[in-house]
Scaffold this motif. Structure first.
Motif, PDB file in Angstrom:
ATOM      1  N   LYS A   7      28.531  44.530  37.023  1.00  0.00           N
ATOM      2  CA  LYS A   7      29.308  43.703  37.951  1.00  0.00           C
ATOM      3  C   LYS A   7      29.402  42.261  37.451  1.00  0.00           C
ATOM      4  O   LYS A   7      30.445  41.631  37.544  1.00  0.00           O
ATOM      5  CB  LYS A   7      28.678  43.745  39.346  1.00  0.00           C
ATOM      6  N   LYS A  48      45.514  43.292  34.911  1.00  0.00           N
ATOM      7  CA  LYS A  48      44.109  43.017  34.609  1.00  0.00           C
ATOM      8  C   LYS A  48      43.968  41.806  33.702  1.00  0.00           C
ATOM      9  O   LYS A  48      43.083  40.981  33.880  1.00  0.00           O
ATOM     10  CB  LYS A  48      43.447  44.251  33.965  1.00  0.00           C
ATOM     11  N   TYR A  56      40.374  42.389  40.658  1.00  0.00           N
ATOM     12  CA  TYR A  56      39.384  43.385  40.261  1.00  0.00           C
ATOM     13  C   TYR A  56      40.057  44.744  40.121  1.00  0.00           C
ATOM     14  O   TYR A  56      41.138  44.979  40.648  1.00  0.00           O
ATOM     15  CB  TYR A  56      38.264  43.466  41.300  1.00  0.00           C
ATOM     16  N   HIS A  94      39.246  53.001  40.666  1.00  0.00           N
ATOM     17  CA  HIS A  94      39.018  51.986  39.630  1.00  0.00           C
ATOM     18  C   HIS A  94      38.888  52.611  38.236  1.00  0.00           C
ATOM     19  O   HIS A  94      39.268  52.000  37.245  1.00  0.00           O
ATOM     20  CB  HIS A  94      37.785  51.145  39.958  1.00  0.00           C
ATOM     21  N   ASN A  97      36.644  38.254  34.221  1.00  0.00           N
ATOM     22  CA  ASN A  97      37.786  37.791  35.003  1.00  0.00           C
ATOM     23  C   ASN A  97      37.904  36.284  35.019  1.00  0.00           C
ATOM     24  O   ASN A  97      38.983  35.747  35.174  1.00  0.00           O
ATOM     25  CB  ASN A  97      37.692  38.294  36.444  1.00  0.00           C
ATOM     26  N   ASP A 142      31.910  42.100  34.663  1.00  0.00           N
ATOM     27  CA  ASP A 142      33.265  42.189  35.191  1.00  0.00           C
ATOM     28  C   ASP A 142      33.716  40.853  35.770  1.00  0.00           C
ATOM     29  O   ASP A 142      34.810  40.388  35.510  1.00  0.00           O
ATOM     30  CB  ASP A 142      33.355  43.290  36.247  1.00  0.00           C
ATOM     31  N   VAL A 143      32.844  40.206  36.532  1.00  0.00           N
ATOM     32  CA  VAL A 143      33.185  38.903  37.110  1.00  0.00           C
ATOM     33  C   VAL A 143      33.380  37.869  36.017  1.00  0.00           C
ATOM     34  O   VAL A 143      34.346  37.101  36.028  1.00  0.00           O
ATOM     35  CB  VAL A 143      32.099  38.446  38.116  1.00  0.00           C
TER      36      VAL A 143
END
Length: 151
Positions: A26, A88, A94, A107, A33, A29-30
């Protein structure tokens, strides 16, 4: 920016059982981004999932409903995957939010689409040109929309 040092530091946190592998994923992923270069962020202002879907649909002579549908024809699948990839790469959305915008897809489907387009981009110059052309249309469309609002 995500660096090898940062990844190593997070890996050490996993080894010391301070965070779990799921938490690590997680975090990555953050960070992915939010770690875009400032030049890329400046050019991404105004990119929305809906706008991307609309421009990609127009580019492929499809409707947004077709891109959101379960249609598996090669043209629709290609357009959908490219739209997902652009969402993306050029938005802060997300995987789950992108999936919802594309007909409630899981997802994992979004991850597969992004990976598929990235693989194509690495191997095929035509795909690079195609994606760049679509991104330019989105940018131009945003500029035109801003001009329309001022008028």
């Amino acid at each position: 920016m995500i660096t090898k040092e940062k990844i190593k530091a997070f890996t050490n946190l996993i080894d010391e059982e301070i965070i779990t592998p799921v938490e690590f994923a997680k975090i990555i992923d953050v960070l992915s981004n939010t770690a875009a270069d400032t030049d890329v962020q400046a050019t991404n202002e105004g990119f929305t999932i809906e706008n991307i879907k609309r421009v990609v649909s127009d580019y492929f002579n499809l409707t947004t409903e077709q891109i959101e549908s379960n249609n598996r024809s090669s043209l629709v699948v290609r357009a959908r995957q490219i739209a997902i990839y652009i969402c993306k790469k050029y938005t802060d959305s997300y995987y789950q939010a992108i999936g919802q915008a594309f007909g409630g897809r899981d997802h994992s489907v979004i991850i597969h689409a992004v990976n598929r387009v990235e693989d194509e981009l690495a191997k095929d110059e035509q795909t690079n040109t195609l994606v760049l052309n679509i991104v330019e249309r989105i940018k131009n469309n945003e500029n035109n929309s801003a001009d329309d609002k001022r008028a």
